[in-house]
Motif scaffolding. Structure first.
Motif, PDB file in Angstrom:
ATOM      1  N   ALA A  93      72.527  26.730  32.644  1.00 24.64           N
ATOM      2  CA  ALA A  93      72.713  28.455  32.746  1.00 24.64           C
ATOM      3  C   ALA A  93      73.870  28.884  33.409  1.00 24.64           C
ATOM      4  O   ALA A  93      74.440  28.585  34.655  1.00 24.64           O
ATOM      5  N   TYR A  94      74.462  29.977  32.997  1.00 23.79           N
ATOM      6  CA  TYR A  94      75.337  30.918  33.876  1.00 23.79           C
ATOM      7  C   TYR A  94      74.803  31.920  34.584  1.00 23.79           C
ATOM      8  O   TYR A  94      74.443  32.079  35.532  1.00 23.79           O
ATOM      9  N   GLN A  95      73.561  32.667  33.932  1.00 25.97           N
ATOM     10  CA  GLN A  95      73.139  33.986  33.716  1.00 25.97           C
ATOM     11  C   GLN A  95      72.180  33.936  33.250  1.00 25.97           C
ATOM     12  O   GLN A  95      71.247  33.766  31.625  1.00 25.97           O
ATOM     13  N   ALA A  96      70.865  34.454  33.353  1.00 22.99           N
ATOM     14  CA  ALA A  96      69.732  35.415  32.799  1.00 22.99           C
ATOM     15  C   ALA A  96      69.539  36.185  32.878  1.00 22.99           C
ATOM     16  O   ALA A  96      69.519  37.379  33.595  1.00 22.99           O
ATOM     17  N   ALA A  97      69.617  37.214  31.456  1.00 17.46           N
ATOM     18  CA  ALA A  97      68.880  38.361  31.743  1.00 17.46           C
ATOM     19  C   ALA A  97      67.646  38.702  31.425  1.00 17.46           C
ATOM     20  O   ALA A  97      67.232  38.129  30.680  1.00 17.46           O
ATOM     21  N   LEU A  98      67.037  39.590  32.704  1.00 20.95           N
ATOM     22  CA  LEU A  98      65.374  39.260  32.580  1.00 20.95           C
ATOM     23  C   LEU A  98      65.019  41.407  31.804  1.00 20.95           C
ATOM     24  O   LEU A  98      65.577  42.260  32.496  1.00 20.95           O
ATOM     25  N   ALA A  99      64.439  41.142  31.000  1.00 22.88           N
ATOM     26  CA  ALA A  99      64.145  42.414  30.213  1.00 22.88           C
ATOM     27  C   ALA A  99      62.600  42.318  29.414  1.00 22.88           C
ATOM     28  O   ALA A  99      62.591  40.613  29.039  1.00 22.88           O
ATOM     29  N   ASP A 100      62.238  43.181  28.860  1.00 26.78           N
ATOM     30  CA  ASP A 100      60.751  42.797  27.827  1.00 26.78           C
ATOM     31  C   ASP A 100      61.347  42.765  26.351  1.00 26.78           C
ATOM     32  O   ASP A 100      61.441  43.740  25.812  1.00 26.78           O
ATOM     33  N   LEU A 101      61.646  41.600  26.030  1.00 29.61           N
ATOM     34  CA  LEU A 101      62.041  40.961  24.704  1.00 29.61           C
ATOM     35  C   LEU A 101      60.943  40.651  23.740  1.00 29.61           C
ATOM     36  O   LEU A 101      61.847  41.148  22.565  1.00 29.61           O
ATOM     37  N   GLY A 153      64.551  51.129  19.577  1.00 31.75           N
ATOM     38  CA  GLY A 153      63.167  51.538  20.921  1.00 31.75           C
ATOM     39  C   GLY A 153      62.697  50.141  21.207  1.00 31.75           C
ATOM     40  O   GLY A 153      62.218  49.604  21.961  1.00 31.75           O
ATOM     41  N   ASP A 154      64.103  48.853  20.847  1.00 27.63           N
ATOM     42  CA  ASP A 154      63.586  47.208  21.592  1.00 27.63           C
ATOM     43  C   ASP A 154      64.567  46.927  21.875  1.00 27.63           C
ATOM     44  O   ASP A 154      65.913  47.147  21.656  1.00 27.63           O
ATOM     45  N   ILE A 155      64.571  45.530  22.369  1.00 29.37           N
ATOM     46  CA  ILE A 155      65.673  44.938  23.630  1.00 29.37           C
ATOM     47  C   ILE A 155      66.807  44.232  23.247  1.00 29.37           C
ATOM     48  O   ILE A 155      66.315  43.476  22.435  1.00 29.37           O
ATOM     49  N   ASP A 156      67.908  44.361  23.024  1.00 27.46           N
ATOM     50  CA  ASP A 156      69.589  43.411  21.973  1.00 27.46           C
ATOM     51  C   ASP A 156      69.686  42.339  23.193  1.00 27.46           C
ATOM     52  O   ASP A 156      69.513  42.891  24.512  1.00 27.46           O
ATOM     53  N   LEU A 157      70.741  41.977  23.013  1.00 30.85           N
ATOM     54  CA  LEU A 157      71.287  40.831  23.629  1.00 30.85           C
ATOM     55  C   LEU A 157      72.974  41.024  22.682  1.00 30.85           C
ATOM     56  O   LEU A 157      73.440  41.146  21.997  1.00 30.85           O
ATOM     57  N   VAL A 158      73.821  41.157  24.305  1.00 31.51           N
ATOM     58  CA  VAL A 158      74.629  40.266  24.037  1.00 31.51           C
ATOM     59  C   VAL A 158      75.004  39.102  24.862  1.00 31.51           C
ATOM     60  O   VAL A 158      75.583  39.496  26.259  1.00 31.51           O
ATOM     61  N   LEU A 159      75.922  38.384  24.071  1.00 35.33           N
ATOM     62  CA  LEU A 159      75.790  37.193  24.905  1.00 35.33           C
ATOM     63  C   LEU A 159      78.014  36.968  25.645  1.00 35.33           C
ATOM     64  O   LEU A 159      78.774  37.411  23.872  1.00 35.33           O
ATOM     65  N   ALA A 160      78.615  36.946  26.514  1.00 36.90           N
ATOM     66  CA  ALA A 160      79.561  36.597  26.606  1.00 36.90           C
ATOM     67  C   ALA A 160      80.690  35.344  27.304  1.00 36.90           C
ATOM     68  O   ALA A 160      79.932  34.767  26.944  1.00 36.90           O
ATOM     69  N   GLN A 161      80.937  35.112  25.788  1.00 41.87           N
ATOM     70  CA  GLN A 161      81.786  33.484  26.089  1.00 41.87           C
ATOM     71  C   GLN A 161      83.311  33.878  26.558  1.00 41.87           C
ATOM     72  O   GLN A 161      84.107  34.591  26.287  1.00 41.87           O
ATOM     73  N   ARG A 162      83.321  32.287  27.009  1.00 39.12           N
ATOM     74  CA  ARG A 162      84.668  31.850  27.395  1.00 39.12           C
ATOM     75  C   ARG A 162      85.409  31.472  26.124  1.00 39.12           C
ATOM     76  O   ARG A 162      85.306  30.129  25.287  1.00 39.12           O
ATOM     77  N   GLY A 163      86.441  32.459  25.670  1.00 39.81           N
ATOM     78  CA  GLY A 163      87.549  31.487  24.495  1.00 39.81           C
ATOM     79  C   GLY A 163      86.787  31.413  23.007  1.00 39.81           C
ATOM     80  O   GLY A 163      87.544  31.448  22.178  1.00 39.81           O
TER      81      GLY A 163
END
Length: 371
Positions: A93-101, A153-163
């Motif tokens: 793991a690198y990061q956890a986004a905390l949100a009401d998914l 009105g709901d929570i989406d996600l964006v993932l950062a990738q290296r390369g």
């Protein structure tokens, strides 16, 4: 590091959860180092995971190596005094986004992992995560951000990738993320931030990039995110950490990027969502892996916190005449990230530093005691 800090604390006399260095802007309590000293923590995200009204910590552990993610529970005094393992498996793991998914009123976790799909953990409201699900492809993930990008009105996600291309995951309203959109471009991306840069009511994206690629902006629109705009490539900076906030005090969000063995950069918002002017801050000795913004001294101006690798972690107080550096009173370590929140509920924002190959720790804000 821990022995040094304890010796200092005993010499000046500790009382309760407050380190007694009254003149210091920040104090590190010897009991609030947390996590395994051999752990490879990449970030500690803050949120009220167990519903008791205070901020808990979600440690994303492992980076490229397999380790166990953990939740650290706040005892209400700002001290992490109990912990539990989370997730069905140990991973990278690198990061956890905390949100009401899933829209049930508690904080869930979306975890960016190296060479694995994103892991979703659904909270039962008590800080336990009995339901887990993977989404998307195996990714070279470094960061993740959760927000309502399509304004439904709901929570989406964006993932950062290296390369690899960064990815957007669209929420179906019930915590499902079957729709995955590949953003244009493929950079050495490390972190992602969501903010409305141009005041049009839609969230934009800011990505930090290594390899001298500067930062990238993706403008939010009804049709989704278009081609990126690049900032700062001419500066030749290695940029891992990025944050967005009005550090210039003109009511418009600026972009703050940390330098690695270089001064940091403020890309100043011109009022139309453009960023023509550039200001420098900090020290050439900074090795900023992450940046966080908060008004630490409550003077109405946003200050800048840096998570430095093998250099002192530092806060730059935003003064009328410029930025005043203040080092955090802890030994320099391989700090990977920094989070901000009022852990001890005294009305002043505190700092949590995520440390790789060392224990994570809290720096309590004591600027109010100096006034």
């Amino acid at each position: 590091m821990l022995r040094t800090t304890i010796a200092l604390a005993l010499a000046i006399g500790l009382a309760g959860p407050v380190a007694a260095q009254e003149a210091a802007a920040f104090a590190v309590h010897p009991y609030n180092y947390f996590g395994d000293a051999t752990g490879l923590t990449a970030s500690v995200s803050l949120g009220d995971l167990d519903g008791d009204g205070d901020l808990d910590g979600f440690a994303a552990n492992g980076r490229h190596w397999i380790q166990q993610d953990e939740v650290f529970l706040n005892n209400g005094m700002g001290l992490f005094r109990s912990a539990r393992d989370v997730g069905p498996d140990r991973s990278t793991a690198y990061q956890a986004a905390l949100a009401d998914l899933d829209g049930d009123g508690d904080l869930d976790a979306a975890i960016a992992r190296d060479l694995l799909p994103v892991l979703l953990l659904f909270n039962d409201g008590t800080g336990h995560f009995p339901v887990a699900r993977e989404i998307g492809p195996a990714a070279q993930a470094r960061g993740i951000v959760a927000a309502d990008f399509d304004n439904d009105g709901d929570i989406d996600l964006v993932l950062a990738q290296r390369g690899r291309a960064n990815l957007e995951f669209i929420n179906d309203g019930a915590g499902g993320f079957d729709q995955v959109i590949e953003l244009s471009g493929s950079e050495q991306t490390i972190q992602a931030v969501a903010a409305d840069l141009d005041g049009d009511g839609r969230l934009d994206l800011v990505f930090s990039n290594r390899g001298g690629e500067g930062v990238m902006i993706y403008r939010g629109a009804a049709a989704g995110f278009g081609a990126p705009q690049r900032l700062g490539a001419d500066l030749g900076l290695e940029i891992r950490g990025v944050a967005v906030g009005d550090v210039t005090g003109d009511g418009r969000p600026d972009i703050v990027a940390g330098g690695m063995k270089a001064q940091g950069v403020i890309f100043v918002n011109d009022g139309k969502g453009g960023f023509g002017a550039v200001r420098r801050f900090g020290s050439p000795a900074d090795v900023a892996y992450a940046v966080a913004l908060a008004d630490f001294d409550r003077d109405g101006r946003l200050d800048i916190a840096l998570a430095n690798s093998e250099a002192p972690n530092r806060v730059y107080f935003n003064r009328v005449a410029g930025f005043e550096p203040v080092d955090i009173p802890a030994d320099p370590v391989d700090t990977y990230n920094v989070s901000v929140g009022d852990l001890d509920q005294d009305g002043w924002p505190d700092l949590v530093f995520a440390v790789s190959e060392g224990s994570n720790y809290v720096a309590f804000n004591r600027t109010g005691r100096r006034k």
